[in-house]
Design an enzyme around this catalytic site. Sequence first.
Site, PDB file in Angstrom:
ATOM      1  N   LYS A 161      -2.361  -1.953  -5.441  1.00  0.00           N
ATOM      2  CA  LYS A 161      -4.391  -1.700  -4.921  1.00  0.00           C
ATOM      3  C   LYS A 161      -4.969  -2.175  -6.431  1.00  0.00           C
ATOM      4  O   LYS A 161      -4.663  -2.157  -7.211  1.00  0.00           O
ATOM      5  CB  LYS A 161      -4.484  -0.545  -4.498  1.00  0.00           C
ATOM      6  N   SER A 177     -12.455   3.802  -2.879  1.00  0.00           N
ATOM      7  CA  SER A 177     -11.820   2.533  -1.992  1.00  0.00           C
ATOM      8  C   SER A 177     -10.247   3.338  -1.162  1.00  0.00           C
ATOM      9  O   SER A 177     -10.455   2.353  -0.050  1.00  0.00           O
ATOM     10  CB  SER A 177     -11.197   1.275  -3.027  1.00  0.00           C
ATOM     11  N   LYS A 200      -4.056  -6.468  -9.370  1.00  0.00           N
ATOM     12  CA  LYS A 200      -5.380  -7.007 -10.116  1.00  0.00           C
ATOM     13  C   LYS A 200      -5.146  -8.332  -9.361  1.00  0.00           C
ATOM     14  O   LYS A 200      -4.145  -8.867  -9.638  1.00  0.00           O
ATOM     15  CB  LYS A 200      -5.033  -6.262 -11.612  1.00  0.00           C
ATOM     16  N   HIS A 216       5.588  -1.173  -7.586  1.00  0.00           N
ATOM     17  CA  HIS A 216       6.306  -0.837  -5.332  1.00  0.00           C
ATOM     18  C   HIS A 216       6.215   0.401  -4.983  1.00  0.00           C
ATOM     19  O   HIS A 216       7.094   1.127  -4.538  1.00  0.00           O
ATOM     20  CB  HIS A 216       5.683  -2.170  -5.244  1.00  0.00           C
ATOM     21  N   HIS A 217       6.147   1.502  -6.195  1.00  0.00           N
ATOM     22  CA  HIS A 217       6.680   3.074  -6.337  1.00  0.00           C
ATOM     23  C   HIS A 217       5.934   3.545  -5.176  1.00  0.00           C
ATOM     24  O   HIS A 217       6.206   4.273  -4.591  1.00  0.00           O
ATOM     25  CB  HIS A 217       6.258   3.977  -7.407  1.00  0.00           C
ATOM     26  N   LYS A 250      -4.216   4.420 -12.933  1.00  0.00           N
ATOM     27  CA  LYS A 250      -5.473   5.238 -12.256  1.00  0.00           C
ATOM     28  C   LYS A 250      -4.956   5.735 -11.985  1.00  0.00           C
ATOM     29  O   LYS A 250      -5.419   6.902 -10.754  1.00  0.00           O
ATOM     30  CB  LYS A 250      -6.517   3.584 -12.148  1.00  0.00           C
TER      31      LYS A 250
HETATM   32  N1  GLU Z   1     -11.442  -3.215  -9.916  1.00  0.00           N
HETATM   33  C1  GLU Z   1     -11.874  -1.369 -10.074  1.00  0.00           C
HETATM   34  C2  GLU Z   1     -11.469  -0.565 -11.107  1.00  0.00           C
HETATM   35  O1  GLU Z   1     -10.998  -1.491 -11.732  1.00  0.00           O
HETATM   36  C3  GLU Z   1     -11.639  -0.809  -8.621  1.00  0.00           C
HETATM   37  C4  GLU Z   1     -10.691  -0.908  -7.709  1.00  0.00           C
HETATM   38  C5  GLU Z   1      -9.870  -1.048  -6.338  1.00  0.00           C
HETATM   39  O2  GLU Z   1     -10.847  -0.226  -5.883  1.00  0.00           O
HETATM   40  O3  GLU Z   1      -9.249  -1.410  -5.496  1.00  0.00           O
HETATM   41  O4  GLU Z   1     -10.910   0.100 -10.671  1.00  0.00           O
END
Ligand code: GLU
Length: 387
Positions: free
Chosen positions: A28, A321, A64, A22-23, A52
């Site tokens: 997402k 996204s 996730k 939660h930084h 990422k």
């Molecule tokens: N599932 C994709 C990933 O592993 C997209 C995640 C997203 O768009 O939030 O990066």
Amino acid sequence: RFPIRKGDGLEVIDAWRVEHSHHKSPTKGGIRYSEMVNEDEVMALAALMTYKCAIVNVPFGGAKGGIKINPKSYTVAELENITRRYTVELVKKNFIGPGIDVPAPDYGSGEREMSWIADTYQTMNPGQLDALGCVTGKPIALHGIAGRREATGRGVAIAVRECVSVAEDMKALGLTPGLAGKRVIVQGLGNVGYHSAKFLAEFGAIIVGLCEFEGAIYNEKGLDIDEVFNHRKASGSILGFKGAQKEFKKSLEGLEQPCDILVPAALENQITEENVVRIHAKIIAEGANGPTTPGAEEMFVKQGGIIIPDMYCNAGGVTVSYFEWVQNRLGFKWTRDRVNRRSDRIIKTAFENVYKTSQEFNVTMRIAAYMVAIDKVAQTYKYRGGY
Ligand code: GLU
């Protein structure tokens, strides 16, 4: 765990949502629909999302989701039921919302599932103006963004294009700089694999091999990705394609055919210590998350190969996204051109930063990617008073 009606009876579904860091808020990451999904996997993938997002400067923490089902064993109505019930569970537990946690598509899910999630969330939050920003990867008709569908594959192709443009690295691999004429094998004809192949071909590469779970096909002169896609759609299998010179019932054999670049765009742990020795490719571009095991990576790098790590190789998806989430909050539509230009630049910059760090510290691009990403996360914690 929640029950759903299946046929005449009930079935209990196992599902997860993991928030890793939660930084930055919201968190997402996609939701995976797969029989193989488990808690450890979802946790690991949530952590990868944190780094990422950091590497492409997308202001989210990592998360996730996973639903342990084989989507092919359920009717559309059952899938809708499962997805809506999962969303209700997330709402109940405060694990979804434009400012809390924002899911997206992943392996086994797509625009249809995202629509069900958006509609369920919006129904439960009447009057919330930015409610549709609770999930990304939605169809354009439901305030999705132009370019999201192809974004991950496009990013993969941009990352590869950047990598092969470094003349001295290509010389060391015995290759010429540039994508023109490079032979590529792609594993996975899903959203990521299909679009990676499309854009790589558009940038001048030749798609010589395609692998799916029922088998693989190869043609040294090149395969037309749309023809293969349509053949598979019509016949239910990649095998039997007229334009193939060779076909393999054992899908993994497809990865071991002559090529310059291999794009695993399916699931994790596909390139292992066992099969890496038979791989011809000099470059592995990770369209999937975690397709190369650490042992295999060590051996591949020792053989002189380059791995473009998942952390930025497939970050085009989450980047777009982010634009979709911004668009939903503003209530303003971005053009496809603007989306593409911005996301291409972001992937290019991520590559340059990681490449520079890998040169400076003489480490692989994966280690360099972790160095860049962890430093960014640590900075945020520091300024928030965490240390
Ligand atoms: N599932 C994709 C990933 O592993 C997209 C995640 C997203 O768009 O939030 O990066």
